[in-house]
Design a protein around this motif. Structure first.
Motif, PDB file in Angstrom:
ATOM      1  N   ALA A 101      88.570 -22.055 -27.196  1.00 46.04           N
ATOM      2  CA  ALA A 101      89.970 -21.798 -26.851  1.00 46.04           C
ATOM      3  C   ALA A 101      90.444 -20.460 -27.424  1.00 46.04           C
ATOM      4  O   ALA A 101      91.206 -19.742 -26.771  1.00 46.04           O
ATOM      5  CB  ALA A 101      90.855 -22.938 -27.362  1.00 46.04           C
ATOM      6  N   GLN A 140      89.269 -17.763 -25.230  1.00 43.71           N
ATOM      7  CA  GLN A 140      90.076 -17.670 -24.024  1.00 43.71           C
ATOM      8  C   GLN A 140      91.353 -16.879 -24.278  1.00 43.71           C
ATOM      9  O   GLN A 140      91.810 -16.123 -23.409  1.00 43.71           O
ATOM     10  CB  GLN A 140      90.421 -19.075 -23.516  1.00 43.71           C
ATOM     11  N   LEU A 153      95.501 -23.190 -26.445  1.00 42.45           N
ATOM     12  CA  LEU A 153      94.888 -23.169 -27.770  1.00 42.45           C
ATOM     13  C   LEU A 153      95.588 -24.150 -28.704  1.00 42.45           C
ATOM     14  O   LEU A 153      94.931 -24.904 -29.440  1.00 42.45           O
ATOM     15  CB  LEU A 153      94.947 -21.759 -28.351  1.00 42.45           C
ATOM     16  N   SER A 160      94.588 -27.621 -27.776  1.00 42.51           N
ATOM     17  CA  SER A 160      93.226 -27.894 -28.255  1.00 42.51           C
ATOM     18  C   SER A 160      93.240 -28.196 -29.750  1.00 42.51           C
ATOM     19  O   SER A 160      92.526 -29.082 -30.226  1.00 42.51           O
ATOM     20  CB  SER A 160      92.309 -26.711 -27.957  1.00 42.51           C
TER      21      SER A 160
END
Length: 427
Positions: A28, A31, A128, A131
């Protein structure tokens, strides 16, 4: 290094390790970095582009030789001779070319692309954070699973201690002729049954420990002694309506989909900008030489206005595609909101049920302990059989197991309720 992990592990330490080691969080974070670089790429659409190239060419093509000599500033009056014009000697040309292009106006495509990239960065940040919350929840669930397995093992071991005492008493009574052999056999069967339960509880303990390691993202061989215990949880706090309102405001998936819808709107505007003209400022600077003994240069500056009159309906199709994507995101947003509310209701109901079960189990334990005491006194007085004693002891074990399960379910339920509402953190 296995030695880098603490031997005694609290829940907060477990969560800290998971947030540091989790592969899901690493993905994450990557990303987010990708989204950040897309913002840089989007901003680049406003800036000039400068390219340089170096080329070599050897030719005896008459027009090419003519223009090359002019570019090199090597043209002489003798080159106007008819024979030289028609049949020139081959000439070398080393060309250095600097090209600059500055898009002054592209219909807003760069602007909307940049805005879209910034929204993508925001969406990646929401993902994020979600997550991170999921890693915390998985770690807390796994930690509670180890505590449950440990408490279940302790309940079985406590029952085994009682069973050994009952067996010893039965052996004494049988040796004294005060009871029949069947009482002795019943006590032995009960102890053997508990030994099997202990083996099962030990295997469940190992599986739970491995699940905790997997949730934290650390090697399986590492083993911890957990410093926390399953606690008697208090109430769920706010009423259900307050949890639903919190989820509507704080749930990160909903926020991410809101950002995704804004990105879809920018995509629509960017696609529509494909119908508008483009205006570019262009410049070119060239250096030509035949053998590097001397060189000549030239430049050109201008502007280019272009308008796409027809390209197979591609711009219109892009607009329609972007509009369909926005409708898809809106539908997913409605679906996610329903799913979020369902998750909140489930977690709230499960937590409330577990809390009620704790109260029932606490009362049942007191009753089972008193019943066992009475039965044990009567058994010692010869008024009851060992079957009655073992039945009372089994009932106590079951109520203790139920209490442990209820405490586990309440702990996990509260974690899931905070996760469903979007307010779970490491505290």
């Amino acid at each position: 290094e296995l030695s880098s992990y603490p031997s005694a592990l609290s829940l907060s330490q477990a969560v800290g390790i998971a947030l540091r080691e989790s592969p899901a969080l690493s993905a994450a974070r990557s990303q987010v970095e990708i989204a950040e670089q897309r913002v840089v790429q989007g901003r680049a659409g406003f800036l000039p582009r400068l390219n340089v190239s170096e080329g070599f060419q050897r030719s005896n093509n008459p027009p090419q030789v003519f223009s090359t000599k002019l570019n090199q500033e090597n043209f002489t009056p003798q080159d106007f001779a008819i024979d030289r014009l028609n049949q020139p000697n081959a000439i070398n040309d080393f060309a250095t070319n600097f090209t600059a292009t500055w898009p002054l106006f592209d219909g807003g495509q760069s602007w909307h692309g940049w805005q879209q990239a910034k929204l993508g960065q925001e969406a990646a940040g929401r993902a994020l954070e979600r997550s991170r919350q999921e890693v915390i929840a998985r770690t807390a669930d796994a930690y509670a699973g180890v505590l449950l397995a440990r408490e279940n093992l302790a309940v079985v071991e406590s029952a085994m201690n009682a069973a050994r005492a009952h067996l010893s008493a039965a052996e004494t009574r049988y040796g004294s002729g005060l009871t029949v052999k069947s009482d002795l056999l019943q006590a032995q069967v009960r102890l053997a049954e508990l030994e099997q339960q202990k083996l099962l509880a030990q295997s469940q303990m190992e599986v739970a420990r491995s699940a905790l390691n997997a949730a934290m993202g650390i090697p399986d061989p590492v083993r911890f002694e957990l410093s926390d215990r399953l606690q008697a949880e208090s109430g769920a706090g706010d009423p259900l309506e307050a949890w639903l309102a919190t989820a509507r405001e704080r749930r990160l998936e909903l926020q991410e989909l809101d950002v995704r819808e804004a990105m879809a709107r920018e995509e629509i505007e960017k696609a529509r900008a494909g119908h508008l003209p483009n205006l570019d400022l262009v410049g070119n600077y060239q250096i030509h030489t035949e053998d590097f003994d001397g060189s000549a240069d030239n430049y050109s500056v201008g502007a280019v206005l272009s308008l796409n009159l027809f390209s197979g309906l591609a711009p219109s199709a892009k607009v329609s595609e972007a509009q369909a994507f926005r409708r898809q995101v809106q539908a997913l947003r409605r679906q996610m909101e329903s799913q979020v509310f369902l998750e909140v209701r489930q977690a709230y109901t499960q937590t409330a049920s577990a809390l009620q079960r704790i109260g029932v189990a606490d009362q049942a334990i007191r009753q089972a302990e008193e019943a066992l005491r009475i039965v044990a006194d009567r058994y010692n007085g010869g008024l009851l059989t060992i079957v009655d004693l073992l039945t009372a002891e089994t009932a106590l074990q079951q109520t203790r197991t139920a209490q442990t399960r209820a405490r586990h379910d309440a702990t996990v339920g509260k974690t899931h309720l905070r996760l469903a509402a979007g307010v779970l953190d490491e505290k």
